[in-house]
Design a protein around this motif. Structure first.
Motif, PDB file in Angstrom:
ATOM      1  N   THR A 161       0.827  -1.203   0.000  1.00 31.76           N
ATOM      2  CA  THR A 161       0.000   0.000   0.000  1.00 31.76           C
ATOM      3  C   THR A 161       0.860   1.251   0.000  1.00 31.76           C
ATOM      4  N   ILE A 162       1.944   1.238   0.745  1.00 36.55           N
ATOM      5  CA  ILE A 162       2.865   2.381   0.758  1.00 36.55           C
ATOM      6  C   ILE A 162       3.468   2.593  -0.626  1.00 36.55           C
ATOM      7  N   ASN A 163       3.806   1.514  -1.321  1.00 44.28           N
ATOM      8  CA  ASN A 163       4.307   1.622  -2.688  1.00 44.28           C
ATOM      9  C   ASN A 163       3.264   2.239  -3.609  1.00 44.28           C
ATOM     10  N   ALA A 164       2.023   1.812  -3.470  1.00 40.97           N
ATOM     11  CA  ALA A 164       0.959   2.350  -4.313  1.00 40.97           C
ATOM     12  C   ALA A 164       0.734   3.827  -4.040  1.00 40.97           C
ATOM     13  N   LEU A 165       0.732   4.212  -2.770  1.00 38.66           N
ATOM     14  CA  LEU A 165       0.570   5.620  -2.409  1.00 38.66           C
ATOM     15  C   LEU A 165       1.744   6.454  -2.918  1.00 38.66           C
ATOM     16  N   SER A 166       2.915   5.870  -2.920  1.00 40.44           N
ATOM     17  CA  SER A 166       4.102   6.589  -3.390  1.00 40.44           C
ATOM     18  C   SER A 166       4.093   6.769  -4.903  1.00 40.44           C
ATOM     19  N   ALA A 167       3.389   5.897  -5.611  1.00 43.05           N
ATOM     20  CA  ALA A 167       3.330   5.967  -7.078  1.00 43.05           C
ATOM     21  C   ALA A 167       2.195   6.844  -7.575  1.00 43.05           C
ATOM     22  N   ALA A 168       1.170   7.036  -6.756  1.00 38.78           N
ATOM     23  CA  ALA A 168      -0.077   7.649  -7.222  1.00 38.78           C
ATOM     24  C   ALA A 168      -0.041   9.172  -7.199  1.00 38.78           C
ATOM     25  N   ASP A 169      -0.829   9.758  -8.094  1.00 46.38           N
ATOM     26  CA  ASP A 169      -1.121  11.186  -8.046  1.00 46.38           C
ATOM     27  C   ASP A 169      -2.327  11.449  -7.153  1.00 46.38           C
ATOM     28  N   GLU A 170      -3.269  10.522  -7.202  1.00 42.46           N
ATOM     29  CA  GLU A 170      -4.514  10.696  -6.473  1.00 42.46           C
ATOM     30  C   GLU A 170      -4.956   9.377  -5.857  1.00 42.46           C
ATOM     31  N   VAL A 171      -5.796   9.494  -4.811  1.00 38.79           N
ATOM     32  CA  VAL A 171      -6.366   8.323  -4.156  1.00 38.79           C
ATOM     33  C   VAL A 171      -7.884   8.462  -4.129  1.00 38.79           C
ATOM     34  N   ILE A 172      -8.563   7.409  -4.560  1.00 42.01           N
ATOM     35  CA  ILE A 172     -10.003   7.279  -4.346  1.00 42.01           C
ATOM     36  C   ILE A 172     -10.177   6.305  -3.186  1.00 42.01           C
ATOM     37  N   VAL A 173     -10.822   6.754  -2.118  1.00 44.57           N
ATOM     38  CA  VAL A 173     -11.033   5.904  -0.949  1.00 44.57           C
ATOM     39  C   VAL A 173     -12.445   5.339  -1.017  1.00 44.57           C
ATOM     40  N   THR A 174     -12.541   4.014  -1.078  1.00 49.58           N
ATOM     41  CA  THR A 174     -13.856   3.377  -1.109  1.00 49.58           C
ATOM     42  C   THR A 174     -14.273   2.990   0.305  1.00 49.58           C
ATOM     43  N   VAL A 175     -15.512   3.282   0.627  1.00 51.56           N
ATOM     44  CA  VAL A 175     -16.053   2.974   1.962  1.00 51.56           C
ATOM     45  C   VAL A 175     -17.481   2.502   1.784  1.00 51.56           C
ATOM     46  N   ASN A 176     -17.821   1.373   2.403  1.00 50.50           N
ATOM     47  CA  ASN A 176     -19.231   1.004   2.422  1.00 50.50           C
ATOM     48  C   ASN A 176     -19.806   1.372   3.786  1.00 50.50           C
ATOM     49  N   PRO A 177     -21.079   1.725   3.837  1.00 52.24           N
ATOM     50  CA  PRO A 177     -21.663   2.242   5.075  1.00 52.24           C
ATOM     51  C   PRO A 177     -21.913   1.144   6.105  1.00 52.24           C
ATOM     52  N   GLN A 178     -20.819   0.583   6.581  1.00 56.31           N
ATOM     53  CA  GLN A 178     -20.851  -0.390   7.670  1.00 56.31           C
ATOM     54  C   GLN A 178     -19.867   0.074   8.742  1.00 56.31           C
ATOM     55  N   LEU A 179     -20.156  -0.212   9.981  1.00 53.71           N
ATOM     56  CA  LEU A 179     -19.381   0.344  11.093  1.00 53.71           C
ATOM     57  C   LEU A 179     -17.901  -0.007  11.012  1.00 53.71           C
ATOM     58  N   LEU A 180     -17.570  -1.266  10.731  1.00 52.16           N
ATOM     59  CA  LEU A 180     -16.165  -1.672  10.721  1.00 52.16           C
ATOM     60  C   LEU A 180     -15.391  -0.985   9.594  1.00 52.16           C
ATOM     61  N   ALA A 181     -16.046  -0.778   8.461  1.00 52.74           N
ATOM     62  CA  ALA A 181     -15.385  -0.082   7.353  1.00 52.74           C
ATOM     63  C   ALA A 181     -15.080   1.362   7.732  1.00 52.74           C
ATOM     64  N   THR A 220      -2.382   7.658   7.032  1.00 55.03           N
ATOM     65  CA  THR A 220      -1.249   7.086   6.303  1.00 55.03           C
ATOM     66  C   THR A 220      -1.011   7.838   5.004  1.00 55.03           C
ATOM     67  N   ALA A 221      -2.091   8.161   4.288  1.00 56.35           N
ATOM     68  CA  ALA A 221      -1.954   8.904   3.030  1.00 56.35           C
ATOM     69  C   ALA A 221      -1.317  10.267   3.267  1.00 56.35           C
ATOM     70  N   VAL A 222      -1.696  10.921   4.342  1.00 56.70           N
ATOM     71  CA  VAL A 222      -1.122  12.237   4.667  1.00 56.70           C
ATOM     72  C   VAL A 222       0.375  12.101   4.970  1.00 56.70           C
ATOM     73  N   LYS A 223       0.749  11.062   5.693  1.00 55.33           N
ATOM     74  CA  LYS A 223       2.167  10.846   6.003  1.00 55.33           C
ATOM     75  C   LYS A 223       2.980  10.604   4.731  1.00 55.33           C
ATOM     76  N   ILE A 224       2.433   9.817   3.812  1.00 53.96           N
ATOM     77  CA  ILE A 224       3.133   9.549   2.553  1.00 53.96           C
ATOM     78  C   ILE A 224       3.309  10.847   1.768  1.00 53.96           C
ATOM     79  N   ARG A 225       2.295  11.678   1.769  1.00 50.86           N
ATOM     80  CA  ARG A 225       2.394  12.951   1.055  1.00 50.86           C
ATOM     81  C   ARG A 225       3.493  13.835   1.652  1.00 50.86           C
ATOM     82  N   LYS A 226       3.607  13.849   2.947  1.00 46.80           N
ATOM     83  CA  LYS A 226       4.601  14.690   3.613  1.00 46.80           C
ATOM     84  C   LYS A 226       6.016  14.149   3.455  1.00 46.80           C
ATOM     85  N   ARG A 227       6.165  12.832   3.454  1.00 46.66           N
ATOM     86  CA  ARG A 227       7.495  12.237   3.551  1.00 46.66           C
ATOM     87  C   ARG A 227       8.041  11.685   2.232  1.00 46.66           C
TER      88      ARG A 227
END
Length: 261
Positions: A139-159, A169-176
């Motif tokens: 996931t860190i590799n994917a975030l490091s390669a990407a320009d943008e992230v689409i975050v998928t969430v289904n309306p369930q509590l655990l998600a 994590t995405a914010v940390k990757i952007r900063k570092r």
């Protein structure tokens, strides 16, 4: 130059793979040149494209990653790109887990996927990366390669519970590591507006995040047609063009493009 978009979430079962699969088809139908990359060792996106025995494949993203990690002679990436219904894709298999284990031991390995995908930008309008449900090395590799992230969430509590961790994590990757990374928005999937829980959690996401992160107007409805279409290795717009999910994914592609014009 093409845009690299990661479809991600810390939680499994929230529609990452079917979103990648159907978004790619919808963008292709709109005249865009699209490449999808299955960056999950479970190879669910690979299954969507009709591969029956992913474990036997010898031209996958895992093999490309291992070649890069081992400093082997550069592979001809065209050997790894397949095409179906106008969409290009790179498959995955359990072999990616070998690369995952090795990534954790390598210094500066966060940008391995980026090095593989960067030369492909000029050939595509969109490169979509389907990712595993974790916050590990892949996931860190994917975030490091990407320009943008689409975050998928289904309306369930655990998600919902894993959403904050993923965003941090995405914010940390952007900063570092990757200063160009942007969270383009949160896509609500598997929505059943008839249930109270769905309505309550959808409102909760909107209230908590709308001032910081875009909440896409498009909602992907919960329908058996999506599962059926995957079984037949077809985008839902091909399997059942008039279904709510087919229309929703077409609308989502239009909405995504409207933010980039």
């Amino acid at each position: 130059m093409g845009k690299i978009i990661m479809v991600g979430s810390q939680k499994g079962g929230v529609g990452k793979t079917v979103t990648t699969f159907n978004l790619a088809h919808s963008l292709c139908e709109m005249g865009k040149k699209v490449l999808t990359v299955d960056f999950d060792s479970q190879a669910n996106l690979t299954t969507c494209y009709g591969a029956e025995d992913a474990a036997s494949l010898d031209h996958t993203i895992g093999h490309l990653m291992m070649a890069a990690l081992e400093d082997m002679p550069e592979e001809d990436i065209s050997d790894y790109i397949m095409t179906k219904d106008g969409v290009d894709f790179i498959l995955s298999s359990i072999y990616l887990s070998v690369a995952d284990a090795k990534l954790r031991l390598e210094m500066g390995a966060e940008r391995m996927l980026s090095e593989i995908l960067e030369p492909l930008r000029e050939k595509y309008d969109y490169i979509l990366i389907d990712t595993c449900p974790s916050l590990g090395a892949l996931t860190i590799n994917a975030l490091s390669a990407a320009d943008e992230v689409i975050v998928t969430v289904n309306p369930q509590l655990l998600a919902m519970m894993g959403l904050q961790d993923f965003l941090r994590t995405a914010v940390k990757i952007r900063k570092r590591i990757n200063s160009r990374l942007e969270i383009v928005g949160i896509l609500l999937t598997m929505c059943d507006a008839r249930t109270t829980l769905c309505r309550v959690l959808t409102e909760e996401v909107t209230e908590n995040f709308h001032q910081r992160i875009r909440i896409f107007e498009t909602r992907i409805p919960k329908t058996v047609k999506v599962g059926e279409s995957v079984y037949y290795s077809m985008p839902v717009a091909q399997y059942c063009p008039k279904s709510g999910a087919a229309v929703a994914y077409q609308n989502f592609a239009k909405e995504l493009m409207s933010y980039e014009s």
